[in-house]
Design a protein around this motif. Structure first.
Motif, PDB file in Angstrom:
ATOM      1  N   GLU A 170       1.093  -1.292  -0.403  1.00 25.34           N
ATOM      2  CA  GLU A 170      -0.012  -0.159  -0.193  1.00 25.34           C
ATOM      3  C   GLU A 170       1.323   0.979  -0.401  1.00 25.34           C
ATOM      4  N   LYS A 171       0.334   2.032  -0.233  1.00 30.38           N
ATOM      5  CA  LYS A 171       0.954   3.427  -0.698  1.00 30.38           C
ATOM      6  C   LYS A 171       1.478   4.363   0.521  1.00 30.38           C
ATOM      7  N   GLU A 172       0.209   4.328   1.536  1.00 28.56           N
ATOM      8  CA  GLU A 172      -0.401   4.777   2.970  1.00 28.56           C
ATOM      9  C   GLU A 172       1.188   3.785   3.879  1.00 28.56           C
ATOM     10  N   TYR A 231      -2.782  11.703  -2.017  1.00 29.85           N
ATOM     11  CA  TYR A 231      -1.326  11.086  -2.461  1.00 29.85           C
ATOM     12  C   TYR A 231      -2.519  10.131  -2.884  1.00 29.85           C
ATOM     13  N   THR A 232      -3.577   9.739  -2.547  1.00 31.69           N
ATOM     14  CA  THR A 232      -4.431   8.477  -2.913  1.00 31.69           C
ATOM     15  C   THR A 232      -5.491   8.746  -4.443  1.00 31.69           C
ATOM     16  N   LEU A 260      -1.815  14.009   2.831  1.00 26.91           N
ATOM     17  CA  LEU A 260      -2.286  12.734   3.265  1.00 26.91           C
ATOM     18  C   LEU A 260      -3.698  12.943   3.755  1.00 26.91           C
ATOM     19  N   THR A 261      -3.350  13.680   4.939  1.00 26.23           N
ATOM     20  CA  THR A 261      -4.140  13.632   6.108  1.00 26.23           C
ATOM     21  C   THR A 261      -5.473  14.550   5.858  1.00 26.23           C
ATOM     22  N   TYR A 287      -7.248   5.300  11.158  1.00 20.90           N
ATOM     23  CA  TYR A 287      -6.219   5.008  10.128  1.00 20.90           C
ATOM     24  C   TYR A 287      -5.558   6.452   9.871  1.00 20.90           C
ATOM     25  N   VAL A 331      -1.278   6.867   8.759  1.00 21.21           N
ATOM     26  CA  VAL A 331      -1.702   7.850   7.217  1.00 21.21           C
ATOM     27  C   VAL A 331      -0.056   8.586   8.141  1.00 21.21           C
ATOM     28  N   SER A 356       3.771   7.362   9.230  1.00 24.47           N
ATOM     29  CA  SER A 356       3.770   6.492   8.304  1.00 24.47           C
ATOM     30  C   SER A 356       3.995   7.799   6.587  1.00 24.47           C
ATOM     31  N   GLU A 357       4.004   9.018   7.151  1.00 24.67           N
ATOM     32  CA  GLU A 357       4.665  10.195   6.306  1.00 24.67           C
ATOM     33  C   GLU A 357       5.635  10.643   6.902  1.00 24.67           C
TER      34      GLU A 357
END
Length: 675
Positions: free
Chosen positions: A208-210, A406-407, A433-434, A442, A446, A449-450
């Motif tokens: 997953e990208k995230e 981002y998604t 991203l958020t 979730y 995210v 992770s970033e």
């Protein structure tokens, strides 16, 4: 050896140094990424991993098992990264080479579950000759260990991860489980082999990208000592403000404040947001849509922009213009559009019409004295197309940043990377991203992770989230306030509103990432480009770390044994912060020069031991240490609205001795080299 370091060792009467493992003398920090082009699914993980390593500025080389003839000299790498399940081409002798490499201090991160009968024991599994059964339909992920800051206590539901695609395997007794499935199956674990570490992900989740930051941190967690350059910034964007604002009373605000929406913004929301900015050091980027009309043909007017007024100095003033002037004093004004219709040929009759509308917006920007023309653009609904991307710079030559998401779907303007916009290279994509005010699991995943990928956080909110309820917008495809939360909830005593939820999110950031710089989005571009273009190399020696960069940068040093940075012998860097994790210490520093030299020491006494006691094996796991930081932040269930308004969790002072830690050796970073 520096004289200060010699003096320190003499004064503490340290014994002779034990033999350092292989990684400690690596000439350059470097990762060998092992993939297999015959593994179509694994290649998705491979592509994701390479993008993560590029963003992290970690040096790497690739090896394709589809054309495998033998390992290169493994001692030139600080860690190995496996991103394929097709490991069957590795024979027993070649498997033994990997085991010897890890035993000598090398790191191994397996971020896409794979199996090989000769490697099973090294992976921390009980060895077996048969390929393990694949468990389908089991989801959820519960992090019970401190893999990197902010992870411990994170629980991702089965709705977020419906299928981990895990192996049904038994672990060796020494394996330490870092995360489990919703039913308790081990999914992520750490296994020590000799002087080295193995981090194993029993899932395909990291495709997953995230999840890219978890790949980076797993590599760092598999090494002994490592260095990670970071861009170190956060952008906080507020979409749809200033804008055309309703003069109606809307629930739940009508009950809480008995104010119209524009009165609420004027008397409550905007003052609260300014107070939050002052408290946490935030800098906002306000994104202006001038209208909410549906015009895609001339003439392009501004009646809605002047719709709502408030009383100031005994006179009515257009609120959107007035608050724009206030916001511009300390924050950034960016563009959200002439109106809120996405710039696509599906919505507009032509690119020329987009240009005409945006040109009118540009003229109005100047006429209303909003300041310099905008640098940052956020697409309405996070949607645009190639014609829209061209129209932007034709109308606003000042624009340099396009901040979509981002998604999502690339053809709709989503799924963007941190790079020049493919449809218009005059713009640089800095995706968000958020979003929102509430730190749910979730969003926490995210966010960290970033931050774990390259030390940045890109976030956005809307001012009208509180009124975006099913009752007010019955036809909306989703709702930003489905639970009818209030703004504060002071009137009921519950204090469960958006305001307090945002405070808790920012408390979380302050606790685990206190070094993070909040800046204007316009100011982030040069920092990000400098980070992405920076050429970084690292030398790791038993008692010295040497960092070379083409541009001085913030960076982190992660140490997973008893060594510590020697603050009295640093060259070319400033100390910023120390995070004392479970089994590791994470130092954040600011590089002042292109070459940084750091000395490492072994403290004469460890926390929890008798002062003056001699250390044991330098490279042994750190043992019997307490949990880090504020313990209430370790438990996901405790992240509820504050009982005291504005209470912010404080991090331990940098001068305090490291708290005792559990013996979870979860740790370390690495540095970059691209193929």
């Amino acid at each position: 050896m520096p004289l200060l370091l010699v003096a320190y060792r003499v004064m503490t009467q340290e014994p002779a140094l034990p033999q350092a493992p292989a990684y400690a003398s690596a000439r350059q920090q470097r990762i060998l990424v092992v993939h297999n082009t015959a593994d179509s699914y694994g290649e998705q993980a491979y592509a994701n991993a390479l993008r993560a390593l590029d963003y992290a500025r970690l040096n790497y080389e690739s090896l394709d098992l589809a054309n495998f003839e033998g390992w290169p000299d493994l001692e030139q790498y600080s860690s190995l990264l496996f991103v394929t399940e097709m490991l069957d081409g590795i024979d027993e002798a070649q498997s033994q080479q990997i085991a010897d490499y890890v035993a000598g201090g090398g790191g191994l991160a397996v971020v896409y579950r794979g199996w090989n009968p000769y490697l099973a024991s090294l992976f921390g599994m009980k060895a077996g000759a048969e390929y393990p059964e694949l468990i389908e339909g089991e989801g959820g992920l519960n992090f019970q260990a401190d893999l990197f800051p902010g992870v411990k206590g994170l629980v991702l539901s089965e709705k977020t991860i419906p299928d981990l695609s895990a192996f049904d395997v038994s672990l060796q007794r020494e394996a330490q489980v870092l995360a489990s499935s919703g039913s308790g199956r081990p999914i992520v674990w750490l296994y020590r082999h000799g002087q080295g570490r193995v981090i194993y992900w029993n899932t395909v989740f990291l495709t997953e990208k995230e999840a890219r930051g978890f790949i980076v941190q797993s590599v760092l967690g598999a090494q002994g000592v490592g260095v990670l350059p970071i861009a170190n910034f956060a952008t906080f964007q507020i979409d749809d403000f200033p804008a055309s604002i309703s003069t109606k009373k809307l629930e739940p605000l009508a009950t809480e404040y008995d104010l119209t929406l524009v009165e609420f913004y004027h008397k409550v929301w905007f003052p609260d947001m300014m107070e939050i900015a002052h408290r946490y050091g935030l800098v906002y980027t306000f994104l202006i849509p001038f209208n909410y009309n549906d015009r895609v043909e001339p003439p392009f007017g501004f009646r809605e922009w002047e719709h709502a007024s408030v009383q100031e100095d005994n006179q009515p003033v257009f609120y959107s213009i007035y608050v724009s002037h206030l916001a511009a004093q300390q924050h950034e004004l960016g563009l959200h559009g002439y109106n809120h219709i996405s710039l696509t040929l599906e919505n507009w009759p032509s690119e020329e019409n987009m240009v005409l509308a945006l040109q009118e917006a540009s003229r109005r920007w100047d006429a209303d004295n909003l300041g310099p023309q905008p640098v940052t653009y956020v697409p309405p609904n996070n949607i645009f197309d190639e014609a829209g991307a061209r129209a932007l710079t034709r109308s606003f030559p000042s624009l340099r940043i396009l901040a979509s998401i981002y998604t999502g779907r690339f053809e709709k303007g989503g799924n963007r990377e941190f790079e020049p916009e493919p449809w218009n290279p005059k713009l640089f994509d800095i995706p968000r991203l958020t979003d929102g005010y509430h730190l749910d699991p979730y969003m926490r995943y995210v966010m960290i992770s970033e931050l774990g990928m390259m030390g940045i956080w890109t976030h956005f909110i809307h001012p009208d989230d509180v009124v975006h309820t099913p009752a007010n917008y019955p036809d909306a495809p989703y709702h930003r306030n489905p639970n009818y939360w209030p703004w504060r909830g002071d009137n009921t005593g519950e204090r469960n509103g958006f305001y307090y939820r945002l405070l808790h999110w920012l408390d979380f950031a302050k606790t685990f990432y206190p070094w993070l710089r909040y800046i204007r989005t316009a100011d982030s571009l040069d920092i990000l480009r400098s980070h992405l273009e920076n050429q970084v190399s690292v030398e790791l020696k038993p008692f010295e770390v040497i960092l070379h960069t083409t541009t001085p940068t913030y960076f982190q040093v992660r140490i997973n044994d008893r060594r510590r940075l020697f603050f009295n012998d640093m060259s070319g860097a400033q100390f910023v912060h120390a995070y004392y994790g479970e089994g590791y210490t994470l130092y954040t520093l600011r590089g002042l020069k292109k070459e940084v030299r750091l000395s490492l020491i072994i403290p004469a006494s460890e926390p929890g031991t008798t002062p003056g006691a001699q250390p044991g094996n330098l490279f042994a796991p750190v043992g019997d240490h307490e949990e880090l930081g504020p313990k209430d932040l370790q438990d996901e269930t405790l992240w509820q609205p504050a009982s005291v308004p504005g209470s912010a969790s404080e991090t331990p002072p940098a001068s305090a001795p490291p708290p005792r830690m559990d013996a979870l050796p979860v740790s370390t970073p690495t540095l970059r080299r691209r193929p």
